[in-house]
Design a protein around this motif. Sequence first.
Motif, PDB file in Angstrom:
ATOM      1  N   LEU A   1      10.624 112.423  29.036  1.00  0.00           N
ATOM      2  CA  LEU A   1      10.025 111.177  28.567  1.00  0.00           C
ATOM      3  C   LEU A   1       9.024 111.439  27.447  1.00  0.00           C
ATOM      4  O   LEU A   1       8.975 110.708  26.451  1.00  0.00           O
ATOM      5  CB  LEU A   1       9.346 110.465  29.736  1.00  0.00           C
ATOM      6  CG  LEU A   1       8.811 109.048  29.485  1.00  0.00           C
ATOM      7  CD1 LEU A   1       9.923 108.108  29.055  1.00  0.00           C
ATOM      8  CD2 LEU A   1       8.129 108.514  30.746  1.00  0.00           C
ATOM      9  N   THR A   2       8.248 112.497  27.598  1.00  0.00           N
ATOM     10  CA  THR A   2       7.232 112.825  26.596  1.00  0.00           C
ATOM     11  C   THR A   2       7.859 113.349  25.313  1.00  0.00           C
ATOM     12  O   THR A   2       7.428 112.988  24.208  1.00  0.00           O
ATOM     13  CB  THR A   2       6.250 113.872  27.161  1.00  0.00           C
ATOM     14  OG1 THR A   2       5.752 113.424  28.423  1.00  0.00           O
ATOM     15  CG2 THR A   2       5.079 114.085  26.222  1.00  0.00           C
ATOM     16  N   ALA A   3       8.880 114.185  25.435  1.00  0.00           N
ATOM     17  CA  ALA A   3       9.535 114.755  24.253  1.00  0.00           C
ATOM     18  C   ALA A   3      10.253 113.675  23.449  1.00  0.00           C
ATOM     19  O   ALA A   3      10.187 113.665  22.214  1.00  0.00           O
ATOM     20  CB  ALA A   3      10.513 115.847  24.672  1.00  0.00           C
ATOM     21  N   THR A   4      10.944 112.767  24.134  1.00  0.00           N
ATOM     22  CA  THR A   4      11.649 111.702  23.407  1.00  0.00           C
ATOM     23  C   THR A   4      10.668 110.749  22.736  1.00  0.00           C
ATOM     24  O   THR A   4      10.940 110.235  21.646  1.00  0.00           O
ATOM     25  CB  THR A   4      12.579 110.918  24.347  1.00  0.00           C
ATOM     26  OG1 THR A   4      11.830 110.409  25.475  1.00  0.00           O
ATOM     27  CG2 THR A   4      13.706 111.803  24.868  1.00  0.00           C
ATOM     28  N   GLN A   5       9.514 110.520  23.365  1.00  0.00           N
ATOM     29  CA  GLN A   5       8.490 109.692  22.728  1.00  0.00           C
ATOM     30  C   GLN A   5       7.990 110.363  21.446  1.00  0.00           C
ATOM     31  O   GLN A   5       7.745 109.693  20.434  1.00  0.00           O
ATOM     32  CB  GLN A   5       7.317 109.462  23.678  1.00  0.00           C
ATOM     33  CG  GLN A   5       6.269 108.499  23.133  1.00  0.00           C
ATOM     34  CD  GLN A   5       4.894 108.732  23.731  1.00  0.00           C
ATOM     35  OE1 GLN A   5       4.455 109.877  23.869  1.00  0.00           O
ATOM     36  NE2 GLN A   5       4.214 107.662  24.099  1.00  0.00           N
ATOM     37  N   THR A   6       7.850 111.683  21.477  1.00  0.00           N
ATOM     38  CA  THR A   6       7.379 112.416  20.298  1.00  0.00           C
ATOM     39  C   THR A   6       8.379 112.308  19.152  1.00  0.00           C
ATOM     40  O   THR A   6       7.998 112.093  17.995  1.00  0.00           O
ATOM     41  CB  THR A   6       7.141 113.893  20.640  1.00  0.00           C
ATOM     42  OG1 THR A   6       6.201 113.986  21.717  1.00  0.00           O
ATOM     43  CG2 THR A   6       6.601 114.651  19.443  1.00  0.00           C
ATOM     44  N   VAL A   7       9.657 112.455  19.461  1.00  0.00           N
ATOM     45  CA  VAL A   7      10.695 112.315  18.432  1.00  0.00           C
ATOM     46  C   VAL A   7      10.651 110.916  17.830  1.00  0.00           C
ATOM     47  O   VAL A   7      10.764 110.740  16.609  1.00  0.00           O
ATOM     48  CB  VAL A   7      12.083 112.609  19.028  1.00  0.00           C
ATOM     49  CG1 VAL A   7      13.180 112.291  18.016  1.00  0.00           C
ATOM     50  CG2 VAL A   7      12.177 114.061  19.453  1.00  0.00           C
ATOM     51  N   MET A   8      10.464 109.916  18.666  1.00  0.00           N
ATOM     52  CA  MET A   8      10.360 108.548  18.176  1.00  0.00           C
ATOM     53  C   MET A   8       9.143 108.390  17.274  1.00  0.00           C
ATOM     54  O   MET A   8       9.208 107.739  16.218  1.00  0.00           O
ATOM     55  CB  MET A   8      10.284 107.565  19.351  1.00  0.00           C
ATOM     56  CG  MET A   8      10.186 106.103  18.945  1.00  0.00           C
ATOM     57  SD  MET A   8      10.208 104.974  20.362  1.00  0.00           S
ATOM     58  CE  MET A   8       8.700 105.462  21.210  1.00  0.00           C
ATOM     59  N   GLY A   9       8.021 108.990  17.667  1.00  0.00           N
ATOM     60  CA  GLY A   9       6.812 108.915  16.852  1.00  0.00           C
ATOM     61  C   GLY A   9       7.003 109.552  15.492  1.00  0.00           C
ATOM     62  O   GLY A   9       6.571 109.015  14.468  1.00  0.00           O
ATOM     63  N   VAL A  10       7.662 110.721  15.469  1.00  0.00           N
ATOM     64  CA  VAL A  10       7.937 111.399  14.200  1.00  0.00           C
ATOM     65  C   VAL A  10       8.814 110.519  13.314  1.00  0.00           C
ATOM     66  O   VAL A  10       8.575 110.385  12.107  1.00  0.00           O
ATOM     67  CB  VAL A  10       8.614 112.760  14.448  1.00  0.00           C
ATOM     68  CG1 VAL A  10       9.149 113.351  13.133  1.00  0.00           C
ATOM     69  CG2 VAL A  10       7.641 113.724  15.095  1.00  0.00           C
ATOM     70  N   ALA A  11       9.833 109.908  13.900  1.00  0.00           N
ATOM     71  CA  ALA A  11      10.739 109.051  13.128  1.00  0.00           C
ATOM     72  C   ALA A  11      10.004 107.855  12.527  1.00  0.00           C
ATOM     73  O   ALA A  11      10.313 107.412  11.421  1.00  0.00           O
ATOM     74  CB  ALA A  11      11.889 108.580  14.017  1.00  0.00           C
ATOM     75  N   ILE A  12       9.014 107.350  13.246  1.00  0.00           N
ATOM     76  CA  ILE A  12       8.257 106.188  12.760  1.00  0.00           C
ATOM     77  C   ILE A  12       7.436 106.533  11.524  1.00  0.00           C
ATOM     78  O   ILE A  12       7.385 105.757  10.559  1.00  0.00           O
ATOM     79  CB  ILE A  12       7.350 105.650  13.884  1.00  0.00           C
ATOM     80  CG1 ILE A  12       8.189 104.928  14.941  1.00  0.00           C
ATOM     81  CG2 ILE A  12       6.279 104.704  13.331  1.00  0.00           C
ATOM     82  CD1 ILE A  12       7.407 104.509  16.167  1.00  0.00           C
ATOM     83  N   ILE A  13       6.803 107.700  11.520  1.00  0.00           N
ATOM     84  CA  ILE A  13       5.881 108.042  10.426  1.00  0.00           C
ATOM     85  C   ILE A  13       6.540 108.912   9.353  1.00  0.00           C
ATOM     86  O   ILE A  13       5.873 109.331   8.409  1.00  0.00           O
ATOM     87  CB  ILE A  13       4.637 108.766  10.969  1.00  0.00           C
ATOM     88  CG1 ILE A  13       5.021 110.058  11.697  1.00  0.00           C
ATOM     89  CG2 ILE A  13       3.848 107.845  11.888  1.00  0.00           C
ATOM     90  CD1 ILE A  13       3.826 110.871  12.184  1.00  0.00           C
ATOM     91  N   LEU A  14       7.833 109.155   9.476  1.00  0.00           N
ATOM     92  CA  LEU A  14       8.521 110.049   8.559  1.00  0.00           C
ATOM     93  C   LEU A  14       8.398 109.601   7.104  1.00  0.00           C
ATOM     94  O   LEU A  14       8.294 110.420   6.193  1.00  0.00           O
ATOM     95  CB  LEU A  14       9.997 110.136   8.954  1.00  0.00           C
ATOM     96  CG  LEU A  14      10.799 111.325   8.437  1.00  0.00           C
ATOM     97  CD1 LEU A  14      10.213 112.639   8.922  1.00  0.00           C
ATOM     98  CD2 LEU A  14      12.253 111.207   8.884  1.00  0.00           C
ATOM     99  N   ALA A  15       8.417 108.289   6.883  1.00  0.00           N
ATOM    100  CA  ALA A  15       8.360 107.749   5.521  1.00  0.00           C
ATOM    101  C   ALA A  15       6.929 107.564   5.036  1.00  0.00           C
ATOM    102  O   ALA A  15       6.703 106.914   4.007  1.00  0.00           O
ATOM    103  CB  ALA A  15       9.116 106.424   5.453  1.00  0.00           C
ATOM    104  N   LEU A  16       5.956 108.116   5.773  1.00  0.00           N
ATOM    105  CA  LEU A  16       4.529 108.023   5.408  1.00  0.00           C
ATOM    106  C   LEU A  16       4.045 106.577   5.382  1.00  0.00           C
ATOM    107  O   LEU A  16       3.154 106.227   4.600  1.00  0.00           O
ATOM    108  CB  LEU A  16       4.265 108.688   4.054  1.00  0.00           C
ATOM    109  CG  LEU A  16       4.664 110.169   3.945  1.00  0.00           C
ATOM    110  CD1 LEU A  16       4.338 110.708   2.559  1.00  0.00           C
ATOM    111  CD2 LEU A  16       3.964 111.000   5.011  1.00  0.00           C
TER     112      LEU A  16
END
Length: 315
Positions: free
Chosen positions: A226-241
């Motif tokens: 659950l924590t790892a998938t949340q992190t991947v989602m967070g990275v995807a959200i901020i990827l475009a700065l």
Amino acid sequence: MTGSNRLLLGFGWPLVVIVALLVARARSRTSGTPAPRALAIPPQGRLDIGFLAILAVLAFAIPALGHIPIWLGLVLVVTFGIYLWRASKVEDDDEEEFVGGAALIVALPVRVRRTTVITLFVVSAALILAVAEPFAESMVSAGTSLGVDSYLLVQWLAPLASEAPEFIIAVMFALRGHGAAAIGTLIASKVNQWSLLVGSLPVAHLLGGGGTDLALDARQVEEFVLTATQTVMGVAIILALRFHWASALGLLAIFAAQFAVTDTAGRYWLSALQVVIATVLLVAHRRHILPTLRAPFARSRSGAQTDREREPSAA
């Protein structure tokens, strides 16, 4: 570890983004300029996001193995050391502004300043070492006496105590109009969580008399997923700065949903939802993936210059 990680991303990130955008909207009304719809992350932030993306991928090795081996712990600790070294080499195009205690420390002579900083670290470490075990034991005993699951107390009450000062500092940045600094502080903290914090667990386990592998039970594996998938989602959200209103509210909603979804099947479905959201966002932000993954290994240059060289201009 899982509680502090999810609290930081699921509550801390949306909190500072919402505060920063509200402050920006209030200022835009005064100046008559359009209010921003998203919080912009400076180009040099790609370094932190790049490290976090790599760590997010490595994180899936832990539930896949069912334990945290000592070699992986050492790799994560070394990764944190490399991150600190790389971060110290990044050139910031903007002049740094220091306020409060930081301004007082910066104004000190070099030798006095270094002595002060080292002393602050040593005293802080000594205090944490002195209170950590009594705090943890008392919390577990209180949970047993009150009939509250001690696992949940350790997972959520301890992180609330430890993360509160960081949240306060980040919110203060946001209230002063420094939204980029606020979210940058919490992104860097997230890198810390997935590198130094996770990596130190098997090391501490070994030093405490355990083996070279820190075994995980089914519930802990579930928490890691659950924590790892949340992190991947967070990275995807901020990827475009860019951190948009909708993304902040969505993160907060998914974070809140996990308290209602307590069964194993439901949590794995929630993890799958986070992976689906991350996949959609990664496709939408696909041109930012390679520049972000290259950022931790690039030569140390101005973040803005690096971004201009690597990314096509937006039409």
